[in-house]
Design a protein around this motif. Structure first.
Motif, short mmCIF file in Angstrom:
data_model
loop_
_atom_site.label_atom_id
_atom_site.label_comp_id
_atom_site.label_asym_id
_atom_site.label_seq_id
_atom_site.Cartn_x
_atom_site.Cartn_y
_atom_site.Cartn_z
N ASN A 34 0.83 -1.21 0.00
CA ASN A 34 0.00 0.00 0.00
C ASN A 34 0.86 1.26 0.00
N TRP A 35 1.91 1.25 0.79
CA TRP A 35 2.82 2.40 0.85
C TRP A 35 3.50 2.64 -0.49
N LEU A 36 3.96 1.56 -1.14
CA LEU A 36 4.60 1.70 -2.44
C LEU A 36 3.67 2.36 -3.45
N LEU A 37 2.42 1.93 -3.47
CA LEU A 37 1.47 2.41 -4.47
C LEU A 37 0.93 3.79 -4.15
N GLU A 38 0.83 4.14 -2.89
CA GLU A 38 0.17 5.39 -2.51
C GLU A 38 1.13 6.55 -2.26
N ARG A 39 2.37 6.26 -1.79
CA ARG A 39 3.26 7.38 -1.45
C ARG A 39 4.74 7.03 -1.51
N GLY A 40 5.08 5.83 -1.93
CA GLY A 40 6.47 5.39 -1.87
C GLY A 40 7.47 6.20 -2.66
N LYS A 41 7.04 6.73 -3.80
CA LYS A 41 7.97 7.47 -4.65
C LYS A 41 8.29 8.84 -4.06
N PRO A 43 6.78 10.60 -0.61
CA PRO A 43 5.80 10.64 0.49
C PRO A 43 5.20 12.02 0.74
N LYS A 44 5.99 13.08 0.54
CA LYS A 44 5.50 14.42 0.84
C LYS A 44 4.39 14.86 -0.10
N SER A 45 4.45 14.38 -1.34
CA SER A 45 3.41 14.75 -2.30
C SER A 45 2.42 13.60 -2.54
#
Length: 231
Positions: A34-41, A43-45
């Motif tokens: 979930n983290w990879l898909l939602e904010r991994g690249k 996180p701030k944006s």
């Protein structure tokens, strides 16, 4: 976000983990996916990775986790020293290409980035070893076309396991040499009978397809190519 198509756990995990451990591992991996898909690249944006990159990262870090379990015990959080030891083994393996090592290192960096997301204390991982330059070396994209990769991958799905080198017809041997070549990251004309025994990922051909994609990813366009090039 639907995680149905992502390898949260694998059959190889089920072979080495007890039921409760496998359940714990699946919960851990679900959070990572979930983290990879939602904010991994970023996180701030709240910018995540593509499904393709997430799948590749999950496969590679799953291999890393089993390496740690085999040398220690079951755990869901990993250390920099374990990552360095794993990367040392890959770099010393003559049958693993520099591009494979680079992809694995990027995946592990994403894993540690996620661990920092859960706990702000751990420092960023600085790999102990440098990945050799691939300048002047042949990449899989220079050896096979996209159409050839699709044919070899499709052929691999029709087999439960690789046949013995001496049991194959010349045509079948040539087809398996192509599959073995891509699995080991070496030119087809350099594949030898001994390489047959070194290919151990037939149970998960989809993971191998993702690695093939790295060799032909330059046709995909900006965003995904950038993802595969960076942590």
């Amino acid at each position: 976000m639907d995680l149905e198509n992502l390898p949260l756990t694998t059959r190889d995990d089920a072979e080495v983990l007890r039921d409760k451990q496998l359940q714990t591992w699946e919960v851990t991996r679900r959070g990572f996916a979930n983290w990879l898909l939602e904010r991994g690249k970023n996180p701030k944006s709240l910018e995540g990775y593509s499904e393709h990159t997430a799948k590749d990262t999950l496969y590679r870090t799953d291999h890393f986790a089993r390496f740690v379990w085999n040398h220690n015990e079951f755990k869901t959080s990993f250390t920099h020293s374990e990552a360095n030891e794993y990367m040392e083994g890959i770099l010393l393996d003559d049958d693993r290409s520099a591009s494979h090592a680079s992809g694995t290192q990027k995946a592990i960096k994403r894993l540690f980035k996620y661990q920092r997301h859960l706990d702000e204390d751990p420092p960023e991982w600085e790999p102990k070893y440098e990945i050799p330059s691939t300048n002047g070396k042949r990449n899989i994209k220079d050896v096979f076309s996209e159409e050839e990769i699709e044919k070899v991958y499709s052929a691999s799905l029709n087999y439960q396991q690789i046949s013995g080198y001496n049991d194959l017809s010349p045509e079948g041997r040539d087809r398996w040499k192509g599959y073995t070549s891509m699995s080991l990251g070496k030119p087809k004309n350099e594949v030898k009978p001994a390489d047959w025994e070194k290919v151990d990922n037939w149970k998960n051909p989809e993971s191998r397809q993702d690695e093939y994609r790295h060799g032909v990813s330059t046709h995909r366009g900006g965003e995904e190519q950038d993802e595969l090039a960076g942590p």
